[in-house]
Design a protein around this motif. Structure first.
Motif, PDB file in Angstrom:
ATOM      1  N   MET A 223      34.312  28.607  71.323  1.00 16.74           N
ATOM      2  CA  MET A 223      33.625  29.554  70.599  1.00 16.74           C
ATOM      3  C   MET A 223      34.349  31.031  71.070  1.00 16.74           C
ATOM      4  SD  MET A 223      29.570  31.019  71.048  1.00 16.74           S
ATOM      5  CE  MET A 223      28.999  29.767  70.373  1.00 16.74           C
ATOM      6  N   SER A 224      34.451  31.949  70.037  1.00 20.37           N
ATOM      7  CA  SER A 224      35.315  32.825  70.411  1.00 20.37           C
ATOM      8  C   SER A 224      34.397  33.882  70.852  1.00 20.37           C
ATOM      9  CB  SER A 224      35.660  33.642  68.942  1.00 20.37           C
ATOM     10  OG  SER A 224      34.986  34.025  68.283  1.00 20.37           O
ATOM     11  N   TYR A 225      34.668  34.935  71.676  1.00 16.88           N
ATOM     12  CA  TYR A 225      34.088  36.108  72.069  1.00 16.88           C
ATOM     13  C   TYR A 225      33.329  36.752  71.231  1.00 16.88           C
ATOM     14  CZ  TYR A 225      36.869  40.166  70.954  1.00 16.88           C
ATOM     15  OH  TYR A 225      37.374  41.109  70.276  1.00 16.88           O
ATOM     16  N   ALA A 226      33.751  36.957  69.899  1.00 17.50           N
ATOM     17  CA  ALA A 226      33.003  37.593  68.841  1.00 17.50           C
ATOM     18  C   ALA A 226      31.979  36.753  68.349  1.00 17.50           C
ATOM     19  CB  ALA A 226      34.120  37.820  67.872  1.00 17.50           C
ATOM     20  N   THR A 227      31.977  35.742  68.159  1.00 17.27           N
ATOM     21  CA  THR A 227      31.139  34.549  67.827  1.00 17.27           C
ATOM     22  C   THR A 227      29.906  34.687  68.740  1.00 17.27           C
ATOM     23  OG1 THR A 227      32.532  33.155  66.567  1.00 17.27           O
ATOM     24  CG2 THR A 227      30.229  32.211  67.167  1.00 17.27           C
ATOM     25  N   ALA A 228      30.204  34.777  70.077  1.00 22.16           N
ATOM     26  CA  ALA A 228      29.247  34.817  71.124  1.00 22.16           C
ATOM     27  C   ALA A 228      28.445  36.000  71.288  1.00 22.16           C
ATOM     28  CB  ALA A 228      29.942  34.474  72.443  1.00 22.16           C
ATOM     29  N   ALA A 229      29.121  36.928  71.060  1.00 19.62           N
ATOM     30  CA  ALA A 229      28.624  38.426  71.041  1.00 19.62           C
ATOM     31  C   ALA A 229      27.772  38.707  69.726  1.00 19.62           C
ATOM     32  CB  ALA A 229      29.674  39.452  71.344  1.00 19.62           C
ATOM     33  N   LEU A 230      28.250  38.339  68.649  1.00 14.87           N
ATOM     34  CA  LEU A 230      27.388  38.473  67.414  1.00 14.87           C
ATOM     35  C   LEU A 230      25.929  37.684  67.687  1.00 14.87           C
ATOM     36  CD1 LEU A 230      30.147  38.323  64.804  1.00 14.87           C
ATOM     37  CD2 LEU A 230      28.661  40.376  65.285  1.00 14.87           C
ATOM     38  N   ALA A 231      26.284  36.651  68.309  1.00 12.19           N
ATOM     39  CA  ALA A 231      24.808  35.757  68.611  1.00 12.19           C
ATOM     40  C   ALA A 231      24.015  36.560  69.483  1.00 12.19           C
ATOM     41  CB  ALA A 231      25.324  34.214  68.918  1.00 12.19           C
ATOM     42  N   THR A 232      24.752  36.878  70.483  1.00 13.78           N
ATOM     43  CA  THR A 232      23.855  37.875  71.690  1.00 13.78           C
ATOM     44  C   THR A 232      23.104  39.045  70.934  1.00 13.78           C
ATOM     45  OG1 THR A 232      25.071  37.009  73.228  1.00 13.78           O
ATOM     46  CG2 THR A 232      24.264  38.830  73.583  1.00 13.78           C
ATOM     47  N   TYR A 233      23.799  39.756  70.050  1.00 15.47           N
ATOM     48  CA  TYR A 233      23.411  40.772  69.517  1.00 15.47           C
ATOM     49  C   TYR A 233      22.311  40.415  68.446  1.00 15.47           C
ATOM     50  CZ  TYR A 233      27.420  42.896  71.406  1.00 15.47           C
ATOM     51  OH  TYR A 233      28.659  43.415  72.517  1.00 15.47           O
ATOM     52  N   ALA A 234      22.188  39.627  67.823  1.00 20.61           N
ATOM     53  CA  ALA A 234      21.244  39.080  66.808  1.00 20.61           C
ATOM     54  C   ALA A 234      19.996  38.673  67.552  1.00 20.61           C
ATOM     55  CB  ALA A 234      21.634  37.762  66.305  1.00 20.61           C
ATOM     56  N   ASN A 235      20.285  37.960  68.717  1.00 26.13           N
ATOM     57  CA  ASN A 235      19.122  37.722  69.701  1.00 26.13           C
ATOM     58  C   ASN A 235      18.343  38.903  70.095  1.00 26.13           C
ATOM     59  OD1 ASN A 235      19.411  34.924  69.257  1.00 26.13           O
ATOM     60  ND2 ASN A 235      20.486  34.427  71.394  1.00 26.13           N
ATOM     61  N   SER A 236      19.113  39.761  70.921  1.00 20.78           N
ATOM     62  CA  SER A 236      18.656  41.088  71.371  1.00 20.78           C
ATOM     63  C   SER A 236      17.890  42.041  70.369  1.00 20.78           C
ATOM     64  CB  SER A 236      19.821  41.776  71.947  1.00 20.78           C
ATOM     65  OG  SER A 236      20.454  40.999  73.007  1.00 20.78           O
ATOM     66  N   LEU A 237      18.368  42.056  69.026  1.00 17.93           N
ATOM     67  CA  LEU A 237      17.747  42.743  68.227  1.00 17.93           C
ATOM     68  C   LEU A 237      16.169  41.936  67.647  1.00 17.93           C
ATOM     69  CD1 LEU A 237      20.755  43.905  65.957  1.00 17.93           C
ATOM     70  CD2 LEU A 237      19.327  45.423  67.490  1.00 17.93           C
ATOM     71  N   SER A 238      16.500  40.747  67.574  1.00 17.66           N
ATOM     72  CA  SER A 238      15.347  40.217  67.294  1.00 17.66           C
ATOM     73  C   SER A 238      14.187  40.210  68.566  1.00 17.66           C
ATOM     74  CB  SER A 238      15.484  38.706  67.435  1.00 17.66           C
ATOM     75  OG  SER A 238      14.392  37.640  67.108  1.00 17.66           O
ATOM     76  N   THR A 239      14.723  40.305  69.704  1.00 20.49           N
ATOM     77  CA  THR A 239      13.772  40.700  70.767  1.00 20.49           C
ATOM     78  C   THR A 239      13.238  41.980  70.696  1.00 20.49           C
ATOM     79  OG1 THR A 239      14.759  38.921  72.326  1.00 20.49           O
ATOM     80  CG2 THR A 239      13.528  40.702  73.252  1.00 20.49           C
ATOM     81  N   LEU A 240      14.067  42.968  70.496  1.00 20.72           N
ATOM     82  CA  LEU A 240      13.560  44.180  70.121  1.00 20.72           C
ATOM     83  C   LEU A 240      12.531  44.390  69.206  1.00 20.72           C
ATOM     84  CD1 LEU A 240      14.090  47.085  71.353  1.00 20.72           C
ATOM     85  CD2 LEU A 240      15.990  47.433  69.439  1.00 20.72           C
ATOM     86  N   ASP A 241      12.756  43.786  68.125  1.00 24.34           N
ATOM     87  CA  ASP A 241      11.801  43.830  67.085  1.00 24.34           C
ATOM     88  C   ASP A 241      10.510  43.230  67.296  1.00 24.34           C
ATOM     89  OD1 ASP A 241      11.661  44.765  64.358  1.00 24.34           O
ATOM     90  OD2 ASP A 241      11.245  42.575  63.997  1.00 24.34           O
ATOM     91  N   HIS A 242      10.590  42.057  68.036  1.00 23.30           N
ATOM     92  CA  HIS A 242       9.357  41.446  68.537  1.00 23.30           C
ATOM     93  C   HIS A 242       8.405  42.589  69.469  1.00 23.30           C
ATOM     94  CE1 HIS A 242       6.434  38.329  70.182  1.00 23.30           C
ATOM     95  NE2 HIS A 242       7.101  38.861  71.326  1.00 23.30           N
ATOM     96  N   LEU A 243       9.186  43.227  70.556  1.00 20.05           N
ATOM     97  CA  LEU A 243       8.467  43.961  71.358  1.00 20.05           C
ATOM     98  C   LEU A 243       8.089  45.259  70.623  1.00 20.05           C
ATOM     99  CD1 LEU A 243      11.393  44.029  74.476  1.00 20.05           C
ATOM    100  CD2 LEU A 243       8.897  43.011  74.350  1.00 20.05           C
ATOM    101  N   VAL A 244       8.766  45.636  69.789  1.00 20.59           N
ATOM    102  CA  VAL A 244       8.092  46.679  68.909  1.00 20.59           C
ATOM    103  C   VAL A 244       6.764  46.273  68.132  1.00 20.59           C
ATOM    104  CG1 VAL A 244       8.532  48.378  66.888  1.00 20.59           C
ATOM    105  CG2 VAL A 244      10.273  48.173  68.549  1.00 20.59           C
ATOM    106  N   THR A 245       6.889  45.088  67.687  1.00 15.24           N
ATOM    107  CA  THR A 245       5.632  44.808  66.895  1.00 15.24           C
ATOM    108  C   THR A 245       4.347  44.536  68.074  1.00 15.24           C
ATOM    109  OG1 THR A 245       6.969  43.177  65.372  1.00 15.24           O
ATOM    110  CG2 THR A 245       4.828  42.680  65.853  1.00 15.24           C
ATOM    111  N   LYS A 246       4.939  44.197  69.189  1.00 15.63           N
ATOM    112  CA  LYS A 246       3.691  44.059  70.300  1.00 15.63           C
ATOM    113  C   LYS A 246       3.139  45.546  70.714  1.00 15.63           C
ATOM    114  CE  LYS A 246       2.774  40.677  72.645  1.00 15.63           C
ATOM    115  NZ  LYS A 246       3.020  39.441  73.693  1.00 15.63           N
ATOM    116  N   ALA A 247       4.261  46.437  70.693  1.00 19.20           N
ATOM    117  CA  ALA A 247       3.818  47.786  71.005  1.00 19.20           C
ATOM    118  C   ALA A 247       2.977  48.589  70.129  1.00 19.20           C
ATOM    119  CB  ALA A 247       5.097  48.596  71.262  1.00 19.20           C
TER     120      ALA A 247
END
Length: 170
Positions: free
Chosen positions: A1-25
């Motif tokens: 897996m390329s660093y780009a593919t890994a980074a994009l997956a990480t950013y997608a996960n992080s933004l999903s977490t952020l959205d979840h935290l905002v929903t809880k907030a």
């Protein structure tokens, strides 16, 4: 897996977490006043931590994904605004083609507003700068919510892991 593919997956996960935290907030007793909470007087408030999490992803997409984007430097003024910006960033991450990213060894140079300048290989920029910046502001968002009494825990921070959960053996 390329660093780009890994980074994009990480950013997608992080933004999903952020959205979840905002929903809880949104359920917090203080309502949108929570957006002004901070951990310490010399730290940015929640609304800025949310914006910085998004901005760090967007900046990585600009520098590495060669996506022509402008970042919204205005304050996040509501939970709806936060959700909207997160959704836009998630869409851009999903649309970004890792094949357009520079080769791992290509040099990425950037300057900070304080006058510091950096040069590093693309994978180093991703690993040592962009991803830690995303995690720092995401964790600070989480920590502000905890400090303000919101019932969030590790499962809220790494909720994306539930897709890998195995059912217990009978």
């Amino acid at each position: 897996m390329s660093y780009a593919t890994a980074a994009l997956a990480t950013y997608a996960n992080s933004l999903s977490t952020l959205d979840h935290l905002v929903t809880k907030a949104e359920s917090h007793e203080t309502g949108e006043a929570l957006l002004h909470a901070r951990l310490a007087e010399d730290m940015f408030p929640l609304h800025t931590q949310i914006r910085f999490t998004i901005d760090q992803v967007m900046t990585a997409l600009k520098r590495l994904g060669k996506v022509d984007l402008s970042t919204d430097d205005s304050d996040i003024t509501s939970f709806a605004d936060a959700h909207s910006r997160i959704a836009a960033a998630r869409a851009l991450v999903a649309e970004t083609d890792p094949a357009n990213w520079p080769a791992s060894g290509d040099i990425v140079e950037f300057d900070l507003p304080n006058g510091m300048a950096f040069a590093m290989q693309a994978h180093e920029y991703c690993r040592d700068w962009a991803t830690p910046q995303v995690y720092f502001h995401l964790m600070t968002t989480y920590t502000i919510l905890r400090a303000e009494g919101l019932a969030v825990g590790k499962a809220d921070y790494v909720g994306y892991m539930m897709k890998y959960l195995k059912q217990p053996a009978s």
